[in-house]
Design a protein around this motif. Structure first.
Motif, mmCIF file in Angstrom:
data_model
loop_
_atom_site.group_PDB
_atom_site.id
_atom_site.type_symbol
_atom_site.label_atom_id
_atom_site.label_comp_id
_atom_site.label_asym_id
_atom_site.label_seq_id
_atom_site.Cartn_x
_atom_site.Cartn_y
_atom_site.Cartn_z
ATOM 1 N N SER A 194 -8.953 5.246 -10.268
ATOM 2 C CA SER A 194 -9.949 4.486 -9.510
ATOM 3 C C SER A 194 -9.393 4.113 -8.141
ATOM 4 O O SER A 194 -8.191 4.233 -7.875
ATOM 5 N N GLN A 195 -10.282 3.646 -7.281
ATOM 6 C CA GLN A 195 -9.848 3.129 -5.984
ATOM 7 C C GLN A 195 -9.013 1.873 -6.228
ATOM 8 O O GLN A 195 -9.332 1.064 -7.101
ATOM 9 N N PRO A 196 -7.933 1.693 -5.488
ATOM 10 C CA PRO A 196 -7.104 0.499 -5.683
ATOM 11 C C PRO A 196 -7.825 -0.771 -5.227
ATOM 12 O O PRO A 196 -8.609 -0.746 -4.286
ATOM 13 N N ASN A 256 0.831 -1.204 0.000
ATOM 14 C CA ASN A 256 0.000 0.000 0.000
ATOM 15 C C ASN A 256 0.868 1.258 0.000
ATOM 16 O O ASN A 256 0.625 2.193 -0.765
ATOM 17 N N SER A 315 -5.200 -0.529 -10.237
ATOM 18 C CA SER A 315 -6.150 0.572 -10.372
ATOM 19 C C SER A 315 -6.185 1.033 -11.820
ATOM 20 O O SER A 315 -5.215 0.889 -12.558
ATOM 21 N N GLU A 318 0.981 3.927 -3.044
ATOM 22 C CA GLU A 318 0.655 5.340 -2.803
ATOM 23 C C GLU A 318 1.800 6.253 -3.222
ATOM 24 O O GLU A 318 1.575 7.318 -3.793
ATOM 25 N N TYR A 357 -6.959 -4.531 -3.917
ATOM 26 C CA TYR A 357 -5.868 -5.330 -3.350
ATOM 27 C C TYR A 357 -6.238 -6.804 -3.379
ATOM 28 O O TYR A 357 -7.373 -7.178 -3.080
#
Length: 175
Positions: free
Chosen positions: A106-108, A86, A121, A90, A110
């Motif tokens: 987009s939102q990642p 993460n 993403s 980021e 996992y």
């Protein structure tokens, strides 16, 4: 003539024996092998990214991609210590395509498969030069020894056509 040859050979032997180091050598491993699957319509290429370990494309389908490996040991030597996938994601995504118009991330998502961690993403932006929207599937893969940035792209209008193949590329990576 024999004396000159003997003298030459003796000198050569003495000189070569002094060239060897007195200190034993410590062996290091260089380079890193990983495996990745590509769709049959794609082939290896060059010229997309100078930092890439492998680059791939299909000009016929107008799809492209590459993988950049970040070895964890080398990152530590550079004092870049990431506590998780993460944190690595980021750090990468915040600077990815920041100068481009209409950038949407987009939102990642996992996932984990055995010891390998994945994040993916979707990223789109408007390319002023090509005058079209471009779609990237950004994947980060974390193994025991490395982080990999897997970037594949096409025209945004072809996202639905190629996204599944781009995902297969990401999830095929292993070392």
């Amino acid at each position: 003539m024999k004396k000159k040859f003997t003298l030459f050979m003796t000198t050569l032997i003495v000189m070569s024996s002094t060239l060897y180091a007195q200190t034993p050598l410590k062996e290091y491993e260089a380079g890193h092998v990983f495996h990745i699957g590509l769709p049959e319509y794609m082939g290896k290429t060059i010229g997309l990214n100078n930092s890439a370990t492998i680059q791939y494309k299909s000009e016929v389908k107008d799809v492209y991609g590459f993988v950049i490996e970040d070895n964890k040991e080398e990152l530590k030597l550079a004092e870049l210590n990431y506590s998780s996938i993460n944190e690595f994601y980021e750090g990468f995504i915040k600077d990815f395509l920041t100068d481009e118009d209409d950038r949407i991330i987009s939102q990642p998502l996992y996932k984990k498969n055995g010891d390998i961690n994945f994040v993916e993403s979707d990223v789109t932006y408007y390319d002023k030069e090509a005058k079209i929207n471009i779609y990237y599937l950004v994947g980060i893969v974390e193994t025991k020894s490395a982080y990999y940035k897997v970037l594949s792209w096409s025209a945004a209008e072809n996202k639905d056509k190629f996204k599944a193949d781009f995902q297969k590329i990401i999830y095929s990576l292993k070392d």
